[in-house]
Scaffold this motif. Structure first.
Motif, PDB file in Angstrom:
ATOM      1  N   UNK A  22       0.830  -1.109  -0.016  1.00 44.85           N
ATOM      2  CA  UNK A  22       0.098  -0.083  -0.063  1.00 44.85           C
ATOM      3  C   UNK A  22       0.812   1.246   0.036  1.00 44.85           C
ATOM      4  N   UNK A  23       2.142   1.311   0.702  1.00 42.61           N
ATOM      5  CA  UNK A  23       2.668   2.311   1.218  1.00 42.61           C
ATOM      6  C   UNK A  23       3.515   2.802  -0.283  1.00 42.61           C
ATOM      7  N   UNK A  24       4.153   1.919  -0.894  1.00 43.42           N
ATOM      8  CA  UNK A  24       4.866   1.885  -2.254  1.00 43.42           C
ATOM      9  C   UNK A  24       3.776   2.637  -3.243  1.00 43.42           C
ATOM     10  N   UNK A  25       2.430   2.027  -3.271  1.00 39.13           N
ATOM     11  CA  UNK A  25       1.527   2.692  -4.238  1.00 39.13           C
ATOM     12  C   UNK A  25       1.221   4.150  -3.683  1.00 39.13           C
ATOM     13  N   UNK A  26       1.149   4.505  -2.629  1.00 36.94           N
ATOM     14  CA  UNK A  26       0.703   5.789  -2.048  1.00 36.94           C
ATOM     15  C   UNK A  26       1.600   6.651  -2.241  1.00 36.94           C
ATOM     16  N   UNK A  27       3.242   6.247  -2.084  1.00 35.43           N
ATOM     17  CA  UNK A  27       4.311   7.190  -1.989  1.00 35.43           C
ATOM     18  C   UNK A  27       4.329   7.668  -3.498  1.00 35.43           C
TER      19      UNK A  27
END
Length: 419
Positions: free
Chosen positions: A149-154
């Protein structure tokens, strides 16, 4: 005529080739080529709830398996008004309304957190990856989901991101587990070449990886031998490496091992970040901050970059009992004095502990204010001052980022927020 057409064709071919080369170079140039000038926070991402599909029930919310009034492990309560998905608890407000919490296992939750980072100007986060969690299938499933999720959000919100391996609880031999896990992440996110992770943080021309828990004297099962294996192998894979070290790493006192190999290993790293949480409070900080200047001088002399830490306050009474020490936030003054101290010591970057750490009361994300806290039996929650607002520490961290970016005019006084 024919020669002119040939010349035009050659020129056109060369122009296209140069354009293609420039585009290729741009694609390979990292969005965040250095930690210098940035303010980054740590991101735990370790909370779970029944019904979030992770299968871990209450996790890091509960105390000894129970999450209800009088039994919990968080001192701050999240402000969940903006979350798409929340989970009701056995806690309620004074008017009887049920109180809800979140789970970072939900993609929308992590995306909201990264949106806040962008909204308030915080550069990004280090994603905690706990060895004691990823050794187990359920833990690895959860932290894989949160990191994904974080990679996509970043990428969506253009925030810097990097992986931090927390070695706490690691056993000898599990350094190979860490390296195997890292190989999986390299393959999945193309961390070395960066095509799939354009906002992954770099430093000294290489993607950054962090090893936290190096040289502490708190009777850990692993030691400097395992750390050096990790450090050497990660550098050989093409990473720059930041080490999370004890507060007193330089003098090797109090929280640090007395071993000259610690300094030798630190000299092999790219960056070090000493852990300051709980080491001082508002009364003792002035006596402490000289240590940062001496740390910076040592690191400059030895060719290692240095990042000091700032934290907004501290409280873990619900986890460790009402007599546990707490460090008041002092309406942002305590946090800002650390930011100003880091700047005056010559620091070029900053680590903020933490983005979402409600267990130890260090979180900077939106938490409930004192006028809107759930009831907690005989216990209490720590609230953000009502007149400051639940987002105050996000805003204040954003001001710190402005200062490190060289924008605005700041000093030792806490900046005033215009309403």
């Amino acid at each position: 005529m024919r020669s002119k057409r040939l010349l035009k064709s050659v020129i056109f071919f060369l122009a296209c080739s140069l354009l293609g080369y420039a585009r290729a170079q741009a694609q390979h140039s990292p969005r965040y080529p250095t930690y210098k000038g940035l303010v980054m926070a740590g991101y735990q991402g370790w909370f779970n709830t029944p019904g979030d599909s992770a299968g871990r029930r209450w996790h890091h919310y509960e105390h000894r398996g129970v999450f209800k009034p009088g039994s919990c492990e968080i001192d701050l309560w999240p402000d969940v008004r903006e979350y798409k998905k929340t989970y009701k608890t056995d806690f309620s407000y004074a008017d009887g309304t049920p109180a809800s919490v979140f789970s970072p296992y939900d993609e929308s939750t992590v995306f909201l957190h990264f949106k806040w980072m962008k909204d308030y100007g915080i550069d990004g986060v280090f994603m905690q990856r706990f060895v004691a969690e990823i050794r187990n299938p359920s833990g690895k499933k959860h932290f894989n989901a949160v990191l994904d999720h974080a990679m996509g959000a970043a990428k969506k919100y253009d925030r810097a991101i990097a992986v931090m391996y927390d070695l706490s609880g690691m056993r000898p031999g599990e350094e190979q587990l860490v390296l195997g896990d890292l190989d999986e992440l390299i393959k999945k996110y193309d961390l070395i070449k960066g095509k799939k992770s354009p906002t992954y943080l770099h430093h000294n021309g290489k993607p950054m990886i962090v090893i936290w828990g190096v040289g502490f004297n708190d009777h850990r099962a692993y030691g400097l031998k395992e750390v050096e294996t990790l450090l050497d192998t990660m550098k050989a894979k093409g990473f720059s490496v930041m080490l999370g070290v004890p507060t007193y790493w330089r003098a090797q006192g109090q929280d640090a091992v007395k071993d000259e190999d610690l300094h030798r290993i630190i000299r092999k790293s790219d960056v070090i970040m000493p852990w300051f949480v709980g080491r001082y409070n508002g009364k003792s900080y002035d006596q402490f901050k000289g240590l940062v200047s001496e740390d910076v001088a040592w690191c400059k002399h030895n060719g290692v970059d240095y990042v000091p830490l700032a934290f907004p306050g501290f409280s873990w009474k619900n986890m460790n009992g009402p007599r546990s020490n707490a460090i008041p936030r002092e309406r942002g003054s305590f946090f800002w004095r650390q930011v100003a101290g880091a700047k005056s010591a010559g620091a070029e970057m900053l680590y903020v502990a933490m983005f979402d750490e409600m267990n130890e009361g260090t979180s900077i994300f939106k938490c409930a204010t004192t006028d809107h806290l759930p009831l907690n039996g005989d216990g209490t929650f720590v609230g953000i001052d009502s007149d400051l607002g639940s987002d105050y520490y996000l805003w204040l961290t954003g001001q710190a980022a402005n200062w490190f970016h060289g924008k605005g005019s700041y000093g030792e006084e806490v900046p005033e927020r215009k309403k």
